[in-house]
Design a protein around this motif. Structure first.
Motif, PDB file in Angstrom:
ATOM      1  N   LEU A  36       0.835  -1.199   0.000  1.00 48.67           N
ATOM      2  CA  LEU A  36       0.000   0.000   0.000  1.00 48.67           C
ATOM      3  C   LEU A  36       0.874   1.254   0.000  1.00 48.67           C
ATOM      4  N   GLN A  37       1.999   1.208   0.695  1.00 46.45           N
ATOM      5  CA  GLN A  37       2.918   2.348   0.658  1.00 46.45           C
ATOM      6  C   GLN A  37       3.440   2.564  -0.758  1.00 46.45           C
ATOM      7  N   ARG A  38       3.796   1.474  -1.422  1.00 52.15           N
ATOM      8  CA  ARG A  38       4.265   1.606  -2.806  1.00 52.15           C
ATOM      9  C   ARG A  38       3.150   2.127  -3.706  1.00 52.15           C
ATOM     10  N   GLU A  39       1.906   1.757  -3.401  1.00 56.58           N
ATOM     11  CA  GLU A  39       0.772   2.251  -4.177  1.00 56.58           C
ATOM     12  C   GLU A  39       0.635   3.761  -4.023  1.00 56.58           C
ATOM     13  N   LEU A  40       0.877   4.280  -2.820  1.00 51.86           N
ATOM     14  CA  LEU A  40       0.859   5.727  -2.612  1.00 51.86           C
ATOM     15  C   LEU A  40       1.935   6.386  -3.465  1.00 51.86           C
ATOM     16  N   ASP A  41       3.146   5.811  -3.457  1.00 49.06           N
ATOM     17  CA  ASP A  41       4.241   6.378  -4.255  1.00 49.06           C
ATOM     18  C   ASP A  41       3.903   6.367  -5.744  1.00 49.06           C
ATOM     19  N   ARG A  42       3.330   5.269  -6.187  1.00 45.61           N
ATOM     20  CA  ARG A  42       3.069   5.094  -7.629  1.00 45.61           C
ATOM     21  C   ARG A  42       1.962   6.003  -8.124  1.00 45.61           C
ATOM     22  N   GLU A  43       0.946   6.235  -7.297  1.00 47.28           N
ATOM     23  CA  GLU A  43      -0.234   6.970  -7.739  1.00 47.28           C
ATOM     24  C   GLU A  43      -0.239   8.439  -7.304  1.00 47.28           C
ATOM     25  N   ALA A  44       0.805   8.902  -6.637  1.00 51.31           N
ATOM     26  CA  ALA A  44       0.838  10.292  -6.152  1.00 51.31           C
ATOM     27  C   ALA A  44       0.762  11.268  -7.322  1.00 51.31           C
ATOM     28  N   LYS A  45      -0.128  12.252  -7.199  1.00 46.85           N
ATOM     29  CA  LYS A  45      -0.317  13.269  -8.241  1.00 46.85           C
ATOM     30  C   LYS A  45      -0.003  14.635  -7.646  1.00 46.85           C
ATOM     31  N   LEU A  46       0.851  15.391  -8.333  1.00 41.43           N
ATOM     32  CA  LEU A  46       1.330  16.668  -7.820  1.00 41.43           C
ATOM     33  C   LEU A  46       0.215  17.700  -7.772  1.00 41.43           C
ATOM     34  N   LEU A  47       0.028  18.300  -6.580  1.00 36.76           N
ATOM     35  CA  LEU A  47      -0.922  19.401  -6.418  1.00 36.76           C
ATOM     36  C   LEU A  47      -0.209  20.742  -6.430  1.00 36.76           C
ATOM     37  N   ASP A  48       0.882  20.834  -5.691  1.00 32.90           N
ATOM     38  CA  ASP A  48       1.732  22.015  -5.687  1.00 32.90           C
ATOM     39  C   ASP A  48       3.123  21.568  -5.256  1.00 32.90           C
ATOM     40  N   ARG A  49       3.997  22.523  -4.961  1.00 39.51           N
ATOM     41  CA  ARG A  49       5.379  22.164  -4.656  1.00 39.51           C
ATOM     42  C   ARG A  49       5.506  21.265  -3.430  1.00 39.51           C
ATOM     43  N   ALA A  50       4.602  21.413  -2.507  1.00 41.38           N
ATOM     44  CA  ALA A  50       4.748  20.704  -1.232  1.00 41.38           C
ATOM     45  C   ALA A  50       3.782  19.539  -1.051  1.00 41.38           C
ATOM     46  N   ARG A  51       2.778  19.410  -1.916  1.00 41.05           N
ATOM     47  CA  ARG A  51       1.731  18.412  -1.667  1.00 41.05           C
ATOM     48  C   ARG A  51       1.468  17.551  -2.901  1.00 41.05           C
ATOM     49  N   LYS A  52       1.173  16.285  -2.633  1.00 36.22           N
ATOM     50  CA  LYS A  52       0.770  15.341  -3.677  1.00 36.22           C
ATOM     51  C   LYS A  52      -0.475  14.600  -3.206  1.00 36.22           C
ATOM     52  N   SER A  87       1.025   8.094   8.672  1.00 33.48           N
ATOM     53  CA  SER A  87       2.367   8.525   9.041  1.00 33.48           C
ATOM     54  C   SER A  87       3.274   8.581   7.823  1.00 33.48           C
ATOM     55  N   TYR A  88       3.201   7.560   6.978  1.00 35.69           N
ATOM     56  CA  TYR A  88       4.007   7.519   5.757  1.00 35.69           C
ATOM     57  C   TYR A  88       3.657   8.693   4.844  1.00 35.69           C
ATOM     58  N   ALA A  89       2.361   8.974   4.716  1.00 33.12           N
ATOM     59  CA  ALA A  89       1.918  10.088   3.863  1.00 33.12           C
ATOM     60  C   ALA A  89       2.434  11.420   4.393  1.00 33.12           C
ATOM     61  N   ALA A  90       2.380  11.606   5.712  1.00 31.51           N
ATOM     62  CA  ALA A  90       2.828  12.873   6.304  1.00 31.51           C
ATOM     63  C   ALA A  90       4.320  13.099   6.047  1.00 31.51           C
ATOM     64  N   GLU A  91       5.115  12.030   6.117  1.00 38.10           N
ATOM     65  CA  GLU A  91       6.554  12.168   5.908  1.00 38.10           C
ATOM     66  C   GLU A  91       6.909  12.467   4.458  1.00 38.10           C
ATOM     67  N   HIS A  92       6.017  12.105   3.531  1.00 32.65           N
ATOM     68  CA  HIS A  92       6.311  12.301   2.110  1.00 32.65           C
ATOM     69  C   HIS A  92       5.522  13.454   1.484  1.00 32.65           C
ATOM     70  N   GLY A  93       4.792  14.207   2.294  1.00 31.23           N
ATOM     71  CA  GLY A  93       4.017  15.311   1.744  1.00 31.23           C
ATOM     72  C   GLY A  93       2.825  14.855   0.947  1.00 31.23           C
ATOM     73  N   TYR A  94       2.282  13.667   1.252  1.00 31.25           N
ATOM     74  CA  TYR A  94       1.115  13.137   0.562  1.00 31.25           C
ATOM     75  C   TYR A  94      -0.154  13.589   1.268  1.00 31.25           C
ATOM     76  N   LEU A  95      -1.202  13.782   0.493  1.00 29.43           N
ATOM     77  CA  LEU A  95      -2.469  14.274   1.025  1.00 29.43           C
ATOM     78  C   LEU A  95      -3.600  13.339   0.617  1.00 29.43           C
ATOM     79  N   PHE A  96      -4.387  12.894   1.607  1.00 31.48           N
ATOM     80  CA  PHE A  96      -5.607  12.136   1.344  1.00 31.48           C
ATOM     81  C   PHE A  96      -6.771  13.110   1.262  1.00 31.48           C
ATOM     82  N   ASN A  97      -7.705  12.885   0.344  1.00 33.85           N
ATOM     83  CA  ASN A  97      -8.848  13.788   0.250  1.00 33.85           C
ATOM     84  C   ASN A  97     -10.118  13.188   0.834  1.00 33.85           C
ATOM     85  N   GLY A  98      -9.952  12.168   1.656  1.00 30.23           N
ATOM     86  CA  GLY A  98     -11.082  11.550   2.337  1.00 30.23           C
ATOM     87  C   GLY A  98     -10.574  10.484   3.281  1.00 30.23           C
ATOM     88  N   PRO A  99     -11.458   9.822   4.014  1.00 28.40           N
ATOM     89  CA  PRO A  99     -11.032   8.767   4.932  1.00 28.40           C
ATOM     90  C   PRO A  99     -10.410   7.595   4.185  1.00 28.40           C
TER      91      PRO A  99
END
Length: 236
Positions: A36-52, A87-99
């Motif tokens: 699932l962590q690798r899935e976050l890395d693979r599917e991350a979409k850039l929103l701005d310089r600091a967030r995906k 925790s993994y998302a917070a360390e990588h600047g990833y953002l969830f848009n729902g639960p």
């Protein structure tokens, strides 16, 4: 200690005793978390310089053997996996848009010890609740993430802020992003959508527009969220 090491140590405690014996030799909880962590890395979409933006809805396909052994512990397993993903998302600047939701499904074509992962970014949606009779009596409804909202005059506003009638927790959606205008009554209703000065605009049936007529079957994209105009009569 790395994130993966912390995940493994936490899950080792969670799956001790009978829980650990149930998983021995089969799909391991740590393997699921790492995938699932690798899935976050693979599917991350850039929103701005600091967030995906990353997926928050996951479907894990399991063999018959693993499904029967894993699903009785799914709540316990998810209660450990979800905080680790956050925790993994917070360390990588990833953002969830729902639960975060994790569902385990049966895939009889899979061998023991193998599993698949599919994911999507599903925005949390809030609106004044509609009764089943209100949905059935509406000529047209707007459907988002499987939930339908009746379209009645004068229409509704869509956005991320509290002032919007239909609130979508999507970072690509402006506070008041768009408005669906409903005019007329009964079968004579006319629908249209207007951009309310949003940052990312709106797309209707694959075309970026500022304003567009809508009808049953129209597809709308706002941020990373997809909406559709549906006739409840089509379900009858």
């Amino acid at each position: 200690m790395g994130v993966f090491d912390r995940v493994e140590r936490t899950l080792e405690g969670a799956v001790s005793g009978a829980f650990a014996r149930a998983f021995k030799g089969d799909v391991q909880p740590v393997e699921i978390t790492a995938r699932l962590q690798r899935e976050l890395d693979r599917e991350a979409k850039l929103l701005d310089r600091a967030r995906k933006l990353v997926p928050n809805d996951f479907r894990i396909g399991l063999s018959t053997h693993d499904y029967e052994r894993l699903t009785p512990y799914s709540k316990t397993l998810n209660s450990e996996i979800v905080p680790q993903l956050r925790s993994y998302a917070a360390e990588h600047g990833y953002l969830f848009n729902g639960p975060i939701t994790i569902e385990y499904t049966l895939d009889e074509s899979l061998p023991i010890g193998r599993f698949t992962v599919t994911s999507s970014a599903v925005a949390g949606v809030e609106a004044e609740p509609a009764t089943p009779s209100e949905i059935r009596s509406a000529d047209l409804v707007v459907e988002v993430n499987g939930v339908r909202h009746p379209l009645t005059p004068p229409g509704l506003t869509i956005g991320r802020g509290t002032d919007a009638d239909l609130r979508i927790n999507d970072p690509g959606v402006s506070r008041v992003h768009a408005r669906i205008v409903v005019e007329g009554i009964g079968g004579q209703q006319q629908l249209s959508i207007e951009d309310m000065g949003s940052t990312n605009g709106i797309v209707v049936d694959g075309q970026r527009v500022r304003q567009s007529a809508l009808a049953a079957g129209s597809r709308i994209e706002i941020g990373s969220t997809r909406l559709s105009i549906v006739s409840p009569l089509a379900d009858v």
